[in-house]
Design an enzyme around this catalytic site. Structure first.
Site, PDB file in Angstrom:
ATOM      1  N   ASP A 243      74.616  56.800  54.003  1.00 33.82           N
ATOM      2  CA  ASP A 243      74.085  55.919  55.029  1.00 33.82           C
ATOM      3  C   ASP A 243      73.554  56.724  56.218  1.00 33.82           C
ATOM      4  OD1 ASP A 243      73.943  53.161  56.306  1.00 33.82           O
ATOM      5  OD2 ASP A 243      75.223  54.208  57.745  1.00 33.82           O
ATOM      6  N   GLU A 267      69.717  57.407  52.762  1.00 35.49           N
ATOM      7  CA  GLU A 267      68.931  56.408  53.479  1.00 35.49           C
ATOM      8  C   GLU A 267      68.289  57.082  54.690  1.00 35.49           C
ATOM      9  OE1 GLU A 267      69.562  52.304  56.061  1.00 35.49           O
ATOM     10  OE2 GLU A 267      70.737  54.120  56.363  1.00 35.49           O
TER      11      GLU A 267
END
Length: 462
Positions: A243, A267
């Site tokens: 993330d 990400e």
């Protein structure tokens, strides 16, 4: 994770038209053995699982899934059917206890080792269920030959107690003493500290972990009891979705992979393909192809398929590109979403399907058909044959298979076009079943194909 600024919304009701398209015209396709593509990702270390990247990834959650500790069991009930249609991996939300306890989606992590067994942050279970239910889900996924990808949030933490911080001269919320007894943290594990003032970026004002600190490195990935090794060797995860990797340097992901292995995707929320290409090179991990995502929105919602000529990560390095139409952060309904799936499921890269698109919003049979096409026909390199504002035609050149030609039509009426294929004197058919034509290519490989309005066709030898 959800960005703090309001992300763009593309809200149109034409998806209802897509869902209403007839399922009856989609031919029941045979299951072919040896699903082969030109680009593959890392094979799981666990025997009996499908190699990650040969099929399609399922994002097995959405933002604010039902609370109450039922989600792990909900997903467990679907993994065999997903595997049967060609899914090879599922991506789960952050599994550990977070500051908001039973109401958290996991992106505010507190105790990485509490997977739903300690009474802290107001609950024993997480929003998704208990540790036992998580392990049952992972075991069921492995029995269905699916790999399981963990969502790893290591940029920041949340839920710490206030403590005097001599670095800042104030009190900071940086005292972490989780009930698991593992990875206790103090102000010196966050920015700023005695070793390192900052890294690539903060998120939302949360305490920002300093990955240069040895204590942080040891607990996250290096030690025998590290988060990475606990998740992989004890809980059973097979890979990682990192993330908000904008918040720390790519060497962190590279070191994690070097230490524990496993398929990895970051990400990096940026439409600049040069930046995505740089990050994948530095981290040695895959990245979600946000360049492709934004160009598809311009193409299908902006009604200009010429945008598909623009640069994307999958065109730079398909082996590092994870393509997607929407996810838990964007979560939108927009015009042409099925066309976007037709695009990523016939092109290079590792495509991802969003849970709500598959289970709730779109036509599941049409998506199953595209998954079959991806796994059985979409091999080899890609050549764009034709584009204009309404039409897009490309061919896959085949890799131990014949390849395909995909024709995407964003106009309001049937379109036809002559194109040059790789097949001479060969009868071809539309594997979506939308067209009943079965033309034969000329000796020079040329043939006329067609596509229905606001839809697509996929052609390959009969």
């Amino acid at each position: 994770m959800k960005p703090l600024k309001i992300y763009f919304q593309l809200i149109l009701l034409s998806t209802l038209f897509l869902v209403a398209c007839s399922k009856e015209n989609i031919e029941e396709l045979p299951r072919l053995e040896g699903k082969i593509k030109s680009i593959t990702h890392e094979t799981s270390a666990r025997t009996g699982l499908k190699p990650i990247g040969l099929g399609v990834m399922m994002q097995a959650f959405y933002w604010d899934v039902p609370s109450g500790g039922t989600w792990w069991n909900t997903v467990k009930g679907k993994v065999q059917s997903w595997s049967d249609v060609g899914i090879d991996a599922i991506w789960l939300p952050p599994a550990s206890k977070a500051q908001n306890g039973a109401f958290s989606m996991g992106y505010d992590p507190f105790d990485y080792y509490d997977l739903g067994e300690y009474n802290q942050m107001g609950s024993v279970e997480t929003r998704f269920g208990s540790k036992t239910e998580l392990i049952d889900l992972i075991n069921a996924s492995h029995s269905a030959q699916l790999s399981v990808i963990a969502d790893i949030v290591i940029n920041h933490n949340s839920g710490g107690a206030s403590e005097a911080n001599p670095i800042t001269g104030t009190n900071t919320w940086t005292s972490f003493t989780p009930l698991s007894g593992k990875f206790n943290r103090t102000y010196d594990d966050f920015h700023p500290n005695s070793n390192h003032s900052s890294d690539s970026g903060y998120f939302g004002g949360f305490p920002d972990l300093c990955h240069h600190q040895i204590n942080v490195q040891n607990w996250l990935w290096k030690d025998t009891e590290s988060v990475a090794k606990y998740y992989k060797d004890v809980i059973g995860f097979d890979g990682w979705r990192f993330d908000y990797v904008k918040g720390f340097e790519p060497w962190v992901v590279k070191d994690w992979i070097t230490e524990v292995g496993g398929f990895s995707v970051g990400e990096y929320w940026d439409s600049n393909v040069n930046t995505l290409d740089w990050w994948t090179t530095q981290s040695q991990a895959s990245a979600f192809d946000f360049a492709c995502y934004y160009k598809m929105n311009e193409a299908f919602d902006g009604n200009n398929l010429n945008k598909l000529n623009d640069d994307m990560l999958w065109k730079r390095n398909a082996s590092k590109a994870v393509t997607f139409v929407t996810n838990h952060d964007t979560d939108e309904i927009f015009s042409g979403k099925m066309l976007a799936y037709a695009y990523i499921l016939t092109h290079e890269g590792y495509p991802t399907i969003f849970y709500r698109d598959y289970e709730e919003w779109l036509d599941k049979e049409r998506l199953n058909n595209l998954i079959w096409i991806h796994n059985n026909l979409a091999g080899g390199t890609t050549n764009i044959l034709y584009t204009d504002t309404d039409e897009y035609i490309a061919k896959r050149n085949g890799y131990n298979n014949a390849g395909l030609v995909v024709y995407i039509n964003n106009s309001n009426y049937w379109q036809e076009r002559w194109i040059e294929t790789n097949w001479s004197n060969t009868t071809i058919k539309d594997y979506t079943g939308f067209s009943n034509w079965e033309p034969t290519t000329q000796s020079g490989n040329w043939v006329k194909i067609q596509a229905p309005p606001k839809s697509y066709s996929v052609w390959a030898p009969k």
